[in-house]
Each structure stands twice: as C-alpha cells, then as structure tokens.
Design a protein around this motif. Structure first.
Motif, PDB file in Angstrom:
ATOM      1  N   TRP A   1      18.657  35.356 -14.139  1.00  0.00           N
ATOM      2  CA  TRP A   1      19.780  35.854 -14.934  1.00  0.00           C
ATOM      3  C   TRP A   1      20.609  34.700 -15.499  1.00  0.00           C
ATOM      4  N   ARG A   2      20.818  34.698 -16.815  1.00  0.00           N
ATOM      5  CA  ARG A   2      21.563  33.619 -17.452  1.00  0.00           C
ATOM      6  C   ARG A   2      22.644  34.190 -18.369  1.00  0.00           C
ATOM      7  N   LYS A   3      23.640  33.349 -18.604  1.00  0.00           N
ATOM      8  CA  LYS A   3      24.708  33.711 -19.526  1.00  0.00           C
ATOM      9  C   LYS A   3      24.737  32.680 -20.643  1.00  0.00           C
ATOM     10  N   GLY A   4      25.294  33.052 -21.796  1.00  0.00           N
ATOM     11  CA  GLY A   4      25.409  32.079 -22.881  1.00  0.00           C
ATOM     12  C   GLY A   4      26.050  32.687 -24.108  1.00  0.00           C
ATOM     13  N   SER A   5      26.314  31.834 -25.074  1.00  0.00           N
ATOM     14  CA  SER A   5      26.893  32.311 -26.328  1.00  0.00           C
ATOM     15  C   SER A   5      25.822  33.064 -27.115  1.00  0.00           C
ATOM     16  N   GLN A   6      26.232  34.103 -27.810  1.00  0.00           N
ATOM     17  CA  GLN A   6      25.240  34.832 -28.602  1.00  0.00           C
ATOM     18  C   GLN A   6      24.930  34.130 -29.923  1.00  0.00           C
ATOM     19  N   TRP A   7      25.696  33.091 -30.266  1.00  0.00           N
ATOM     20  CA  TRP A   7      25.488  32.422 -31.555  1.00  0.00           C
ATOM     21  C   TRP A   7      24.428  31.359 -31.358  1.00  0.00           C
ATOM     22  N   PHE A   8      23.183  31.739 -31.669  1.00  0.00           N
ATOM     23  CA  PHE A   8      22.023  30.933 -31.307  1.00  0.00           C
ATOM     24  C   PHE A   8      21.346  30.271 -32.490  1.00  0.00           C
ATOM     25  N   GLU A   9      20.404  29.385 -32.176  1.00  0.00           N
ATOM     26  CA  GLU A   9      19.493  28.821 -33.170  1.00  0.00           C
ATOM     27  C   GLU A   9      18.128  28.790 -32.514  1.00  0.00           C
ATOM     28  N   VAL A  10      17.135  29.434 -33.144  1.00  0.00           N
ATOM     29  CA  VAL A  10      15.781  29.444 -32.587  1.00  0.00           C
ATOM     30  C   VAL A  10      14.764  29.083 -33.667  1.00  0.00           C
ATOM     31  N   ASP A  11      13.565  28.754 -33.224  1.00  0.00           N
ATOM     32  CA  ASP A  11      12.492  28.474 -34.177  1.00  0.00           C
ATOM     33  C   ASP A  11      11.684  29.756 -34.422  1.00  0.00           C
ATOM     34  N   ARG A  12      10.665  29.623 -35.262  1.00  0.00           N
ATOM     35  CA  ARG A  12       9.906  30.801 -35.653  1.00  0.00           C
ATOM     36  C   ARG A  12       9.155  31.425 -34.479  1.00  0.00           C
ATOM     37  N   GLU A  13       8.691  30.583 -33.578  1.00  0.00           N
ATOM     38  CA  GLU A  13       7.941  31.113 -32.435  1.00  0.00           C
ATOM     39  C   GLU A  13       8.825  32.000 -31.555  1.00  0.00           C
ATOM     40  N   ILE A  14      10.021  31.499 -31.223  1.00  0.00           N
ATOM     41  CA  ILE A  14      10.905  32.304 -30.373  1.00  0.00           C
ATOM     42  C   ILE A  14      11.368  33.555 -31.133  1.00  0.00           C
ATOM     43  N   ALA A  15      11.684  33.404 -32.424  1.00  0.00           N
ATOM     44  CA  ALA A  15      12.109  34.562 -33.213  1.00  0.00           C
ATOM     45  C   ALA A  15      11.044  35.653 -33.171  1.00  0.00           C
ATOM     46  N   THR A  16       9.782  35.254 -33.326  1.00  0.00           N
ATOM     47  CA  THR A  16       8.692  36.228 -33.314  1.00  0.00           C
ATOM     48  C   THR A  16       8.568  36.891 -31.944  1.00  0.00           C
ATOM     49  N   GLU A  17       8.715  36.083 -30.890  1.00  0.00           N
ATOM     50  CA  GLU A  17       8.606  36.649 -29.540  1.00  0.00           C
ATOM     51  C   GLU A  17       9.768  37.599 -29.234  1.00  0.00           C
ATOM     52  N   VAL A  18      10.944  37.286 -29.752  1.00  0.00           N
ATOM     53  CA  VAL A  18      12.106  38.148 -29.501  1.00  0.00           C
ATOM     54  C   VAL A  18      11.912  39.523 -30.160  1.00  0.00           C
TER      55      VAL A  18
END
Ligand SMILES: *[C@@H]1O[C@H](CO)[C@@H](O)[C@H](O)[C@H]1NC(C)=O
Ligand SMILES: *[C@@H]1O[C@H](CO)[C@@H](O)[C@H](O)[C@H]1NC(C)=O
Ligand SMILES: *[C@@H]1O[C@H](CO)[C@@H](O)[C@H](O)[C@H]1NC(C)=O
Ligand SMILES: *[C@@H]1O[C@H](CO)[C@@H](O)[C@H](O)[C@H]1NC(C)=O
Ligand SMILES: *[C@@H]1O[C@H](CO)[C@@H](O)[C@H](O)[C@H]1NC(C)=O
Length: 410
Positions: A281-298
């Motif tokens: 379980w993790r916490k963090g800001s929702q204002w993110f930056e991801v690459d195409r691989e993570i975007a696709t997996e999400v």
C-alpha cells in the motif's frame, strides 16, 4: 461454296436468263450474309471495346494509390482506429470495393472526438504493437492532460508555454460534462475536451477520469509521455526544458511512499487482500508523469483497479493511492517515486497552500525552480519540479509578467 460450284456446273436444261437470275440471287444472299456477319462482329467488338477502356482506367486508378501512397479520396474520415460505423460501411460499399488498407490512418494523430463508451475506449487504448522498430517516421510528443472541474483560468500562461512548439505536444482536457466550453478558436485548448463524466474528488470515479484521459491520449501513437495536471498548475520551465527533461529521463514520476497513520496505512482495507497487501500500500500525489508502457498498463489493469473501486471507499481516496500502489507493485524499478509537481503542505491541514497574486514574486518562482535537490538519470540536480500548484486565477497577470524573464518563455 456450294453456290459457286453450281455456278460452274449449271443444269443445262434451264433457260439462260433463268440461270443468270439464279446467279444474281445467290450473289445477293451471300453478300447479305457477309454483311450480317460484319454487323454482328462489329456490334460485339464495339461492346467489348467500350467495356475495356473503362476497366483499364479503373484498374489504373485503383493501383495509383499504392505507388503514390495517397489515400483515395473516398476513404472514410480519419476517425483514427475506430471500428467502422454503419455510416462508413454504407459509404464504402456504395463507392465500390473498400480502398486498400494502409498504415497512415493508424499512425496519424486521431480526431479527439469519438463515440466510444469507457469499456470500448479502454479496450481500444490497450492495443499495443508487438514489434519494436517503427516502419514510419514519428516525432514523439508529450501528452498534457488537464483534469479540471471547469474553467482553465491559467490558460493564457499555458498558451505562452506551448506557443511555437506545435507537433511536440498534445493537449487533453477532462472537464465535468455540465461545464460550458468557452475557449476561443485560436486557443491551443480549443476542441481538446475529451468525452467526460462527472468527477468527485477522492472517489474512484476520479481515477476513472484519469484512466479515461490516458486512454484518449494513448490513441495517438506519437504520445510517449503523459502528464496529469490540474487547473491550478503552472509550468516552471519553458517548453524545451520540460520536453527534454521528460523525453530524456529513464524514470517515471509517480510519487509513492509508505506512510504510517490515519491518512496513510490506515486507509488500507483488509478486504483488498490477496491482490493488494498492506506492505504494498502506497500513498502519493495524483499529479503524475508516466511513459507509454505504464499508461498502457494502467488502462489495461483489470486486477487492481476493480479492487479499489470495490473496497477503497469511503474516506479511502483512490486518487492518492491507486497509481502509487499499482506502479510500486509493477514498475518500482523504473519509477522515481517523486512527483514533478511542486506543492506546499507546510501549513498543515487536509489541503495544500493556495497562492494568490501577492505571493507570486520573482524570488518565489526562483525557489520553486531551483530550490530543491534530487536525482535525475542517476545524477544530482536542482531541477526537481517542472510544474507547481495551487495557483489562484488572480495570480495570472503576475505570472504572465514574470514568465518571459524567469521561465524564459518566448
Ligand atoms: C446499423 O444499421 C442497422 C440497419 O440499417 C440498424 O439496425 C443498427 O441499429 C445500426 N447500428 C448502429 C450502431 O447504428
Ligand atoms: C453554452 O454557451 C453558449 C454561448 O455562451 C450558449 O449559447 C449555450 O446555450 C450554452 N450551453 C449550455 C449547455 O449551457
Ligand atoms: C454532474 O454534476 C453537476 C454539479 O455537481 C450536477 O448538476 C449534474 O447533475 C451532474 N451530472 C451527472 C450526470 O451526474
Ligand atoms: C521506489 O520505491 C520502491 C518501494 O516501493 C523501492 O523499491 C524503489 O527502490 C524506490 N525507487 C527509488 C528510485 O527510490
Ligand atoms: C538511469 O540512468 C542512470 C545513469 O546512466 C543509471 O545509473 C540508472 O541505473 C538508470 N536507471 C534506470 C531505471 O534505468
């Protein structure tokens, strides 16, 4: 043949004039037959020839597209990879056989408008090429995704930021559907609103909106980096710095940390086991930056997100936990665990500080730009934040005034 033989061997008993008349009749008949044959031959040749040049023409026309690579003018509108609608089907069948398929309509920036519901959109966005190399030219773009309630009050500052960098960015705006768009036609935000649904801050539907934005942005193959911003965000550096910082990074920027206590671990729900355990379980800001691989997996995630929608409610805040937890489980190796969006929590309380007109000074902006230390591609740097929030609409005129000098917008 028989007639000519008869000519040479006439029955001698017939009177001469009768004999001559018979020869004459034979001549007429044979001439007529030749004429009739000629007419028939001519007519059928004519039909054939009439057909032939037409076929030749249409064949040439059909294959000329292959050599010039021009899509035929009768091709359906560039609705990107959309599954053809009834309309386009009717159009192509009326115009004859469908045009040959090509790569162009799959690789150019698609229309932002679509008629897909969330399930259809996420499915489409989850399609990934398996081959690594690109058989076409592509300039990588950054997708700037604005998750807003309504008006983008700081739009003029962003206009200044984007100016002159067309082709290197795409903009997507997710505003509540009831909000009436008033962006002028010459704005970079004009026509960039994606089909949206109401969003309640903290609820799983906020993460649904983030996934919707990612899915829309994924439809454009050129988008390689994906930044989520709010209406109170400002850029701290000019476009060139932001672009190369993102493109050259070998990490992604999803803030993720383990926080004991009521606003961290205590938001974990034990029913989330076994898919998600407390130590994940993790916490963090929702204002993110991801690459195409993570975007696709999400957008493809069917394992963790349903657990959040089912159990992370109420007072659980999926928007602060889903992505940090998910990325930490699956992509911890390449995630920096830090956010690129500066925010001030130093005053305490459930909301970060808001900055108004008088807070915006040259020193303040300089501090946001270079006042921290962090790692970037394995090296220490004092550029840790590319964006900052939360800026009130009345801070705009000062930001516009300082931006060219401090942020080097031009
Ligand atoms: C497609 O056309 C058929 C018959 O013309 C109609 O029944 C059907 O509802 C149409 N589907 C869509 C998605 O428009
Ligand atoms: C949106 O604004 C335009 C112009 O201001 C107005 O004509 C239109 O009725 C508005 N639509 C809604 C749904 O409020
Ligand atoms: C969206 O939210 C607005 C304001 O909160 C509300 O008036 C509207 O009915 C909501 N629409 C839907 C579809 O829930
Ligand atoms: C990010 O956090 C994870 C634990 O969730 C850790 O394994 C990883 O090393 C951290 N990455 C960096 C760059 O600190
Ligand atoms: C990123 O690059 C730096 C410097 O080459 C290297 O030390 C680091 O391990 C790389 N990180 C990742 C996640 O590849």
């Amino acid at each position: 043949m028989k007639t000519t033989q008869q000519q040479h061997h006439p029955p001698s008993s017939f009177p001469k004039h009768f004999f001559n008349a018979q020869i004459h009749l034979h001549k007429i008949i044979s001439n007529f037959l030749i004429f009739a044959f000629g007419v028939a031959l001519g007519a059928s040749l004519n039909i054939y020839l009439k057909d032939f040049p037409f076929q030749l023409y249409s064949t040439q026309n059909k294959y000329s597209h292959l050599s010039t690579n021009n899509p035929p003018s009768s091709s359906p509108p560039p609705q990107s990879l959309n599954i053809p609608t009834n309309q386009t089907k009717a159009k192509t069948s009326a115009a004859g056989p469908a045009p040959p398929i090509g790569l162009k309509e799959y690789t150019k920036s698609p229309n932002i408008l679509h008629e897909m519901d969330d399930d259809e959109l996420l499915w489409r966005a989850s399609l990934v090429p398996r081959r690594r190399g690109l058989p076409f030219k592509r300039t990588p773009k950054v997708a700037f995704m604005f998750l807003t309630r309504g008006r983008l009050a700081l739009a003029p500052l962003w206009e200044m930021f984007f100016k002159g960098h067309e082709g290197l960015y795409s903009i997507y705006v997710h505003a509540n559907p009831g909000f009436n768009d008033t962006m002028p036609e010459n704005s970079v935000f004009y026509g960039r609103r994606v089909p949206s649904k109401n969003v309640t801050w903290g609820e799983p539907n906020m993460v649904k909106a983030e996934r919707r934005l990612l899915a829309n942005a994924l439809l454009d193959f050129s988008n390689q980096r994906f930044v989520l911003l709010s209406e109170s965000c400002i850029p701290l550096f000019n476009f060139n710095v932001v672009y190369s910082y993102l493109m050259d990074s070998n990490q992604t920027f999803v803030e993720a940390y383990d926080l004991p206590g009521p606003v961290g671990r205590e938001r974990y729900r034990h029913k989330m086991r076994p898919q998600i355990t407390l130590d994940q379980w993790r916490k963090g800001s929702q204002w993110f930056e991801v690459d195409r691989e993570i975007a696709t997996e999400v957008v493809s995630d069917e394992k963790y997100f349903p657990v959040f929608t089912k159990y992370c409610t109420p007072s659980c805040y999926s928007d602060e936990h889903y992505l940090p937890t998910y990325v930490s489980i699956k992509f911890w190796k390449k995630n920096s665990n830090r956010t690129l969006t500066w925010v001030d929590w130093s005053k305490g309380g459930p909301h970060p500080s808001k900055f108004m007109r008088t807070d915006v000074t040259i020193d303040f902006l300089k501090k946001l730009r270079h006042g921290s230390k962090c790692e970037y591609n394995g090296k220490r740097t004092n550029i840790c934040y590319l964006f900052a929030r939360k800026f009130l609409p009345n801070s705009l005129d000062r930001l516009l005034r300082f931006a060219p000098k401090i942020m080097k917008f031009n």
